[in-house]
Design a protein around this motif. Structure first.
Motif, PDB file in Angstrom:
ATOM      1  N   SER A  49       0.828  -1.207   0.000  1.00  0.00           N
ATOM      2  CA  SER A  49       0.000   0.000   0.000  1.00  0.00           C
ATOM      3  C   SER A  49       0.861   1.256   0.000  1.00  0.00           C
ATOM      4  N   LEU A  50       1.938   1.238   0.794  1.00  0.00           N
ATOM      5  CA  LEU A  50       2.840   2.387   0.837  1.00  0.00           C
ATOM      6  C   LEU A  50       3.531   2.583  -0.504  1.00  0.00           C
ATOM      7  N   LEU A  51       3.912   1.492  -1.150  1.00  0.00           N
ATOM      8  CA  LEU A  51       4.549   1.572  -2.464  1.00  0.00           C
ATOM      9  C   LEU A  51       3.597   2.189  -3.488  1.00  0.00           C
ATOM     10  N   THR A  52       2.359   1.729  -3.496  1.00  0.00           N
ATOM     11  CA  THR A  52       1.365   2.267  -4.429  1.00  0.00           C
ATOM     12  C   THR A  52       1.138   3.755  -4.200  1.00  0.00           C
ATOM     13  N   GLU A  53       1.056   4.146  -2.933  1.00  0.00           N
ATOM     14  CA  GLU A  53       0.850   5.558  -2.609  1.00  0.00           C
ATOM     15  C   GLU A  53       2.034   6.401  -3.064  1.00  0.00           C
ATOM     16  N   THR A  54       3.242   5.865  -2.904  1.00  0.00           N
ATOM     17  CA  THR A  54       4.436   6.589  -3.338  1.00  0.00           C
ATOM     18  C   THR A  54       4.428   6.817  -4.840  1.00  0.00           C
ATOM     19  N   VAL A  55       4.084   5.780  -5.606  1.00  0.00           N
ATOM     20  CA  VAL A  55       4.012   5.914  -7.062  1.00  0.00           C
ATOM     21  C   VAL A  55       2.940   6.930  -7.452  1.00  0.00           C
ATOM     22  N   LEU A  56       1.794   6.878  -6.785  1.00  0.00           N
ATOM     23  CA  LEU A  56       0.726   7.835  -7.080  1.00  0.00           C
ATOM     24  C   LEU A  56       1.192   9.263  -6.829  1.00  0.00           C
ATOM     25  N   LEU A  57       1.879   9.488  -5.722  1.00  0.00           N
ATOM     26  CA  LEU A  57       2.370  10.833  -5.415  1.00  0.00           C
ATOM     27  C   LEU A  57       3.384  11.293  -6.458  1.00  0.00           C
ATOM     28  N   ASN A  58       4.211  10.372  -6.932  1.00  0.00           N
ATOM     29  CA  ASN A  58       5.145  10.707  -8.007  1.00  0.00           C
ATOM     30  C   ASN A  58       4.402  11.101  -9.276  1.00  0.00           C
ATOM     31  N   CYS A  59       3.330  10.371  -9.585  1.00  0.00           N
ATOM     32  CA  CYS A  59       2.508  10.698 -10.760  1.00  0.00           C
ATOM     33  C   CYS A  59       1.854  12.069 -10.591  1.00  0.00           C
ATOM     34  N   CYS A  60       1.391  12.358  -9.384  1.00  0.00           N
ATOM     35  CA  CYS A  60       0.774  13.659  -9.131  1.00  0.00           C
ATOM     36  C   CYS A  60       1.787  14.789  -9.335  1.00  0.00           C
ATOM     37  N   SER A  61       3.013  14.557  -8.887  1.00  0.00           N
ATOM     38  CA  SER A  61       4.059  15.569  -9.092  1.00  0.00           C
ATOM     39  C   SER A  61       4.308  15.794 -10.576  1.00  0.00           C
ATOM     40  N   MET A  62       4.339  14.719 -11.334  1.00  0.00           N
ATOM     41  CA  MET A  62       4.529  14.829 -12.775  1.00  0.00           C
ATOM     42  C   MET A  62       3.371  15.600 -13.414  1.00  0.00           C
ATOM     43  N   ILE A  63       2.160  15.284 -13.022  1.00  0.00           N
ATOM     44  CA  ILE A  63       0.986  15.959 -13.575  1.00  0.00           C
ATOM     45  C   ILE A  63       1.025  17.448 -13.254  1.00  0.00           C
ATOM     46  N   GLU A  64       1.400  17.783 -12.030  1.00  0.00           N
ATOM     47  CA  GLU A  64       1.493  19.191 -11.658  1.00  0.00           C
ATOM     48  C   GLU A  64       2.503  19.930 -12.530  1.00  0.00           C
ATOM     49  N   GLU A  65       3.627  19.280 -12.826  1.00  0.00           N
ATOM     50  CA  GLU A  65       4.635  19.897 -13.695  1.00  0.00           C
ATOM     51  C   GLU A  65       4.091  20.071 -15.121  1.00  0.00           C
TER      52      GLU A  65
END
Length: 248
Positions: A49-65
């Motif tokens: 679950s922590l791994l999935t959340e980390t990947v999602l947060l990385n995707c969110c950072s990419m989307i924000e950029e």
């Protein structure tokens, strides 16, 4: 452990249309570990679950950029297995994170493999929530799962990815060309977008275009790279970027 991003390219216009987040972990003793090895380790240690959340947060950072640079038309994909959907409240975590960060759901794609979950109904309900929110559901590794054709009847599926085993050396295999063409035609009939993964040569790119597949990713364009390099990526079909890293 972090996420690198592999560009997704439109073959007819040579434009970047999105990115796929891929796990990267450089172990101090073993060097770069493959994404499956990282996922398996997370499962065994209870950190999925922590791994999935980390990947999602990385995707969110990419989307924000991407939004900040005027590229809100692009999408960023993350991988999710039916087992993850079945076991926890991943749907709540994804939707809650997108809402908290004010991230447009339409810019996120979830690539799901065709593993056979124990509780199909539970997985279907969660996928329906995500799809209803505007997230694009992508059927990954198409042609290698358990219920491929049945899955295409699911109205939540918006895209299918032709597995790289059918794409590599496509120009040299009439059988693979026939199979890929059949998948493309099926996708068009069902109004499902079709893309190819594992494109490594310009010959295979040209064959895909001739067969009607216009979206692809692979070493011909770029391997997965850190986010800052991905944001500056410009497709160069005549350049093969080869890095000593895993691509899936």
């Amino acid at each position: 452990m972090c996420s690198w991003f592999q560009p997704v390219v439109r073959l007819d216009t040579n434009a970047t249309v999105g990115f796929e987040a891929l796990l990267r972990w450089q172990h101090p003793l073993h060097g770069f570990l493959s994404p499956p090895a990282v996922v398996n380790a997370a499962r065994e240690t209870g950190l999925q679950s922590l791994l999935t959340e980390t990947v999602l947060l990385n995707c969110c950072s990419m989307i924000e950029e991407l939004i900040g640079s005027g590229r809100a038309h692009m999408r960023v994909a993350m991988n999710l297995s039916p087992r993850e959907l079945e076991a926890g409240n991943v749907d709540d975590m994804i939707l809650g994170t997108l809402a908290a960060k004010n991230i447009p759901a339409a810019m996120l794609e979830i690539e799901i493999t065709e593993e056979a979950p124990v509780d199909r109904g539970r997985v279907d309900r969660k996928l329906e929530r995500l799809a209803d929110a505007g997230i694009s559901i992508v059927l990954d590794d198409f042609g290698t799962g358990f219920s491929t054709l049945l899955s295409l009847k699911d109205s939540r599926i918006r895209k299918i990815k032709i597995d790289q085993n059918f794409v590599r050396n496509l120009s040299k295999s009439a059988e693979d060309q026939a199979l890929v063409k059949a998948v493309i035609d099926l996708g068009q009939a069902l109004e499902i977008e079709v893309m190819a993964e594992g494109v490594e040569t310009d010959e295979d790119r040209l064959i895909l275009v001739s067969l009607g597949c216009l979206i692809a990713q692979g070493y011909l364009f770029s391997a997965a790279v850190p986010m800052d390099k991905a944001l500056g990526f410009t497709p160069e079909p005549d350049r093969v970027l080869r890095l000593p890293l895993f691509t899936s």
